[in-house]
Design an enzyme around this catalytic site. Structure first.
Site, PDB file in Angstrom:
ATOM      1  CB  CYS A 127      -1.153   0.614  -7.033  1.00 32.72           C
ATOM      2  SG  CYS A 127      -2.915   0.754  -6.858  1.00 32.72           S
ATOM      3  NE  ARG A 131      -2.988  -4.739   3.675  1.00 43.37           N
ATOM      4  CZ  ARG A 131      -3.328  -4.019   2.604  1.00 43.37           C
ATOM      5  NH1 ARG A 131      -3.841  -4.602   1.539  1.00 43.37           N
ATOM      6  NH2 ARG A 131      -3.144  -2.713   2.572  1.00 43.37           N
ATOM      7  CG  ASP A 132      -0.529  -2.276  -0.451  1.00 44.23           C
ATOM      8  OD1 ASP A 132      -1.300  -2.690  -1.319  1.00 44.23           O
ATOM      9  OD2 ASP A 132       0.026  -1.168  -0.504  1.00 44.23           O
ATOM     10  CG  HIS A 172      -2.085   3.578   1.554  1.00 40.03           C
ATOM     11  ND1 HIS A 172      -1.807   2.392   2.182  1.00 40.03           N
ATOM     12  CD2 HIS A 172      -1.749   3.401   0.253  1.00 40.03           C
ATOM     13  CE1 HIS A 172      -1.309   1.539   1.281  1.00 40.03           C
ATOM     14  NE2 HIS A 172      -1.272   2.128   0.108  1.00 40.03           N
ATOM     15  CG  HIS A 201       1.319   4.035  -3.690  1.00 35.89           C
ATOM     16  ND1 HIS A 201       1.588   2.868  -4.343  1.00 35.89           N
ATOM     17  CD2 HIS A 201       0.491   3.697  -2.664  1.00 35.89           C
ATOM     18  CE1 HIS A 201       0.958   1.868  -3.754  1.00 35.89           C
ATOM     19  NE2 HIS A 201       0.284   2.344  -2.743  1.00 35.89           N
TER      20      HIS A 201
END
Length: 204
Positions: free
Chosen positions: A142, A20-21, A109, A111
């Site tokens: 992102c 997904r992301d 979450h 990064h």
């Protein structure tokens, strides 16, 4: 005991966000059959949660986490999508959020833009969080944070957790294979340090 880390959870649930992301933030449109094969491979790894679709969610704003919890959301992911957080800022953020919400309802979450993701995750684990988002091969940037590099790589997260004696129920080799498959499909190099090191070792 000297050098003992603060208590860690016995089990950590890894939420795989690669399909997904990860893929939605790659510049390549991935054909549906490749996506399906990628998800099929991931489903064989022991990962219990694989996100496969996306909608713009209010999770983008940590302040609404209290409202979400009040509305009955059982799991709220706190995202550092620009990757600027450090273990210190992660600790402060969790301390403030945990005044309102129990750690069992939180996920993180992170990064890896500044190379802090694993350190931030370890800090969260020491504070009682046991659900962590990650993305195979560190796929994805992102959409609203220019220049932010990918999610923390699932392979690197598993390697760290297993090294700490934390159970994940996930097969690292199978995750690396799925990562290798999708990287070849989207024609990119993996962002996973563990996969890079392992595949390089195999080539010699």
């Amino acid at each position: 005991e000297l050098g003992q880390l603060p208590a860690l959870p016995e089990h950590v649930k890894i939420v795989e966000v690669g399909p997904r992301d990860g893929l939605q933030n790659e510049r390549v449109i991935v054909p549906t059959d490749i996506k399906i094969e990628f998800i099929n491979q991931l489903s064989q790894t022991g990962l219990s949660v694989i996100e496969v679709t996306s909608f713009v969610s209010s999770k983008r704003v940590p302040q609404v986490s209290k409202r979400l919890y009040g509305m009955g959301c059982y799991e709220i992911a706190l995202g550092d999508t620009t990757g600027v957080g450090t273990p210190g800022s992660m600790k402060r953020m969790l301390e403030s959020v945990m005044k309102e919400i129990p750690p069992a309802a939180l996920a993180v979450h992170c990064h890896d833009t500044y190379g802090q993701a694993l350190a931030n995750i370890l800090t969260a684990l020491q504070m009682g969080i046991n659900v962590v988002d990650s993305s195979v091969s560190g796929l994805g940037g992102c959409p609203y944070a220019k220049g932010a590099s990918g999610n923390v790589a699932t392979e690197d997260l598993i390697y760290m957790l297993h090294g700490l004696g934390v159970d994940t129920g996930v097969n690292l080799c199978k995750v690396m294979e799925a990562g290798d498959f999708i990287c070849k499909a989207v024609n990119k190099t993996t962002n996973s340090k563990v996969a890079q090191a392992s595949f390089n070792a195999l080539e010699y």
